[in-house]
Design a protein around this motif. Structure first.
Motif, PDB file in Angstrom:
ATOM      1  N   MET A   1       0.819  -1.182   0.000  1.00  0.00           N
ATOM      2  CA  MET A   1       0.000   0.000   0.000  1.00  0.00           C
ATOM      3  C   MET A   1       0.864   1.246   0.000  1.00  0.00           C
ATOM      4  N   GLY A   4      -0.362   4.975  -0.249  1.00  0.00           N
ATOM      5  CA  GLY A   4      -1.775   4.870  -0.590  1.00  0.00           C
ATOM      6  C   GLY A   4      -2.195   5.449  -1.925  1.00  0.00           C
ATOM      7  N   ASN A   6      -2.277   4.337  -5.050  1.00  0.00           N
ATOM      8  CA  ASN A   6      -3.147   3.467  -5.850  1.00  0.00           C
ATOM      9  C   ASN A   6      -4.464   3.177  -5.146  1.00  0.00           C
ATOM     10  N   SER A   7      -4.412   2.987  -3.837  1.00  0.00           N
ATOM     11  CA  SER A   7      -5.641   2.751  -3.067  1.00  0.00           C
ATOM     12  C   SER A   7      -6.571   3.956  -3.149  1.00  0.00           C
ATOM     13  N   VAL A  17     -11.999  -0.179  -1.155  1.00  0.00           N
ATOM     14  CA  VAL A  17     -10.574  -0.503  -1.149  1.00  0.00           C
ATOM     15  C   VAL A  17     -10.092  -0.927   0.233  1.00  0.00           C
ATOM     16  N   THR A  18      -9.328  -2.005   0.257  1.00  0.00           N
ATOM     17  CA  THR A  18      -8.591  -2.426   1.442  1.00  0.00           C
ATOM     18  C   THR A  18      -7.128  -2.517   1.052  1.00  0.00           C
ATOM     19  N   GLY A  19      -6.289  -1.797   1.771  1.00  0.00           N
ATOM     20  CA  GLY A  19      -4.861  -1.836   1.515  1.00  0.00           C
ATOM     21  C   GLY A  19      -4.132  -2.315   2.755  1.00  0.00           C
ATOM     22  N   ILE A  41     -10.735   4.470   2.654  1.00  0.00           N
ATOM     23  CA  ILE A  41     -10.000   3.235   2.378  1.00  0.00           C
ATOM     24  C   ILE A  41      -9.868   2.477   3.698  1.00  0.00           C
ATOM     25  N   THR A  43      -7.583   0.130   5.936  1.00  0.00           N
ATOM     26  CA  THR A  43      -6.149  -0.128   6.023  1.00  0.00           C
ATOM     27  C   THR A  43      -5.879  -1.211   7.059  1.00  0.00           C
TER      28      THR A  43
END
Length: 76
Positions: A1, A4, A6-7, A17-19, A41, A43
């Motif tokens: 990630m 972040g 891209n997330s 989204v889950t990073g 997002i 995380t």
């Protein structure tokens, strides 16, 4: 990630989204950037070796820097 990028981009496009990242500073940075961009997002602070990639849990998995992970696992 990481930080972040891209997330956050995927969240801005409407994805849920889950990073995850092994570094707490990266997770904190991603959370702060997402908040600044007004996107949500999820995380997770966890190494790739124990992250739950369970079947049918994800519609898309984008894995970046996999070579860095592979090199890290070879060092151990």
């Amino acid at each position: 990630m990481g930080q972040g990028r891209n997330s956050i981009y995927l969240a801005q496009q409407g994805w849920s989204v889950t990073g995850f990242d092994i570094a707490d500073e990266a997770v904190a940075s991603a959370k702060a950037r997402a908040e600044k961009e007004s996107v949500k997002i999820n995380t997770i602070l966890e190494p790739i070796e124990t992250f739950d990639f369970a079947d049918s849990q994800w519609d898309l998995i984008a894995l970046f820097m996999k070579d860095a992970w592979r090199k890290r696992s070879l060092i151990k």
